[in-house]
Design a protein around this motif. Sequence first.
Motif, short mmCIF file in Angstrom:
data_model
loop_
_atom_site.label_atom_id
_atom_site.label_comp_id
_atom_site.label_asym_id
_atom_site.label_seq_id
_atom_site.Cartn_x
_atom_site.Cartn_y
_atom_site.Cartn_z
N UNK A 67 0.83 -1.20 0.00
CA UNK A 67 0.00 0.00 0.00
C UNK A 67 0.87 1.25 0.00
N UNK A 68 1.91 1.21 0.84
CA UNK A 68 2.80 2.37 0.89
C UNK A 68 3.41 2.62 -0.46
N UNK A 69 3.79 1.53 -1.09
CA UNK A 69 4.42 1.69 -2.38
C UNK A 69 3.47 2.26 -3.40
N UNK A 70 2.26 1.73 -3.40
CA UNK A 70 1.29 2.17 -4.39
C UNK A 70 0.98 3.65 -4.25
N UNK A 71 1.10 4.17 -3.03
CA UNK A 71 0.83 5.59 -2.81
C UNK A 71 1.88 6.47 -3.48
N UNK A 127 14.02 6.52 -14.67
CA UNK A 127 13.67 6.85 -13.29
C UNK A 127 12.22 6.52 -12.97
N UNK A 128 11.50 6.00 -13.95
CA UNK A 128 10.13 5.58 -13.67
C UNK A 128 10.12 4.41 -12.70
N UNK A 129 9.18 4.40 -11.78
CA UNK A 129 9.10 3.30 -10.83
C UNK A 129 8.80 1.98 -11.52
N UNK A 140 8.63 -4.37 -3.77
CA UNK A 140 9.68 -4.02 -2.80
C UNK A 140 10.75 -3.12 -3.41
N UNK A 141 11.10 -3.40 -4.68
CA UNK A 141 12.11 -2.57 -5.35
C UNK A 141 11.58 -1.15 -5.55
N UNK A 142 10.30 -1.02 -5.91
CA UNK A 142 9.70 0.30 -6.06
C UNK A 142 9.74 1.08 -4.74
#
Length: 564
Positions: free
Chosen positions: A6-10, A257-259, A507-509
Amino acid sequence: MKKRKMLLLMVTAVLIVATALSGCSKSTNDPNSGSTKTSPTPGTTTNAEEGESSDIWEFGSSELSFSAFQLYNWQDFPATMDDNPFWKYLKENKKLNIKSVLGSSNNLQLMATMMANDNLPDLIHGDRNHPDFLKLYKEGKLVALDDYMEKYPNLKKWLSSEAADLLRSPDGKLYQFPNYYTTIPNGAAGYVVNKKIYKELGSPSLETMDDLYAYLVKVKEKYGNEIVPFEPDQAANANGIGLIYTGHKENSYYRSLSSGTIAVVDDANNKLSSLYTDPAFRESQKFVSKLYREKLISQDMFTAVDRAGIQERVLTGRVAIYAASSPLTWAMQGDTELSAKDPDAGYFVTWPIHKAGLDKNKIFTGSWDKLGWNVNVITTAAEEPEKIFAWLDWMTGPEGMATQYFGPEGGNWNGFDENDRPIFTDTYNKAEVAKLETDNVPVIIVGNTTYIDPIKMDYEMAKPEAERSWLLTNQEAVTWRTTNDATALATNLTPQAGTDLADIDVNVREIFAQALSASATAKSDADVDKILDQAQEDSLAVGYGELLEWRTEQWLKNKELLGE
């Protein structure tokens, strides 16, 4: 793991690259020339070949109502159709009723809730590589568009077969309707310079990163807190600071640099390699960090919730330099408003700023993509998916494109010539057209760049130089010339949801998002290296190497499919 996802998606990034474009030829749109065609009449089957099936639904011939949602935390559709000129026209003239589903900056969380409750909107717009689209595909919640594409004319005509194949899902079907699909460069990334401030500071050279730093110091010294020296848009998405990176390396890709990429093209070995070990990335992050420490760059670039504050500063001339993947529409509006009050005020676009010693003609501020960057999907919740497709297809045809960019027929244009180009009227209003494009940006969710750009450019180039569109002039002179084709690097590099690679990707994102922010705001160059070293180590520990190998395979497949 869910919490981390969730944190990542934000913070999931999208290098909002670029936007669109404009142009049109006066000579080919002479109102007195023959072969004038009027716009299609609702209720007729004008988009069918003669003798073709008559079951094609003509947009506007009957009511169409559906819900629509933006899969971005920083953007919602207008709350009502009356809030936007294009949507208001469609409501009043085409019997269309779009019901916006608003996330109010919590769109990603709302999307997760809607998916969990199987309460999906009818249409979703967002980054084509967003993991939720893959998840919806895997769960069978998306409507295949292939049959509709065969029935309706525009997507089939204008989207190249190679690009369409690149967009297909593993089952070979097409589920995504791309935005701004094109066969010609359409980049919009660049540096926008405040003319009045630039002139007051003596119009110094702004070619190298050293020039840029010296200029920003002067801005701070003269204007203090009144002006943001360098406004990088949303740095959490690498938006804006990505230009600093591409300025430190010849032939680099903004897309790196795109996630959804987080990788550098290693041409020598024909593979994708770690971003963290790229000297140019490290050097650019140290430059950004220096700007941050000396308060030469926006101090809230990683914390701003939305872009409203950035827009306000650009429109009121309170930024010295604005850098972004798509800065031109706000800068165009700002230029119009500021120059109306003061002829010396406004903005201009400068050639890409680069590290001293590099070839400025090998610096690409942004990248363009044959598929655009966003997509629209129709979910199985839609009661009339074919009609929604027909609407999307209509918007990328002549009438839809002309209405989005120039307003309703009968105003700035009237009918089409023999080449399906709108015929501009004697009452064509340049300021109104510029405002329309800016106002319509939030709802131009599909665009046919190959069609609209030559029209707009031909029209503008036929005028005296002083009367040409600010947007078109800068696109033609700079941004279209300073972006490279990143289609192969931008597609199918996101693992399918539910796989081990998808977990690695998440996780990498997350590590990248944290490292990007921490290194850009680090207290010293040594700290930048320390942060990026740790990010490299942490990323490898969660499977970054495996992800890079897989992405290399996908990238090579894309190149083969595109004939590169």
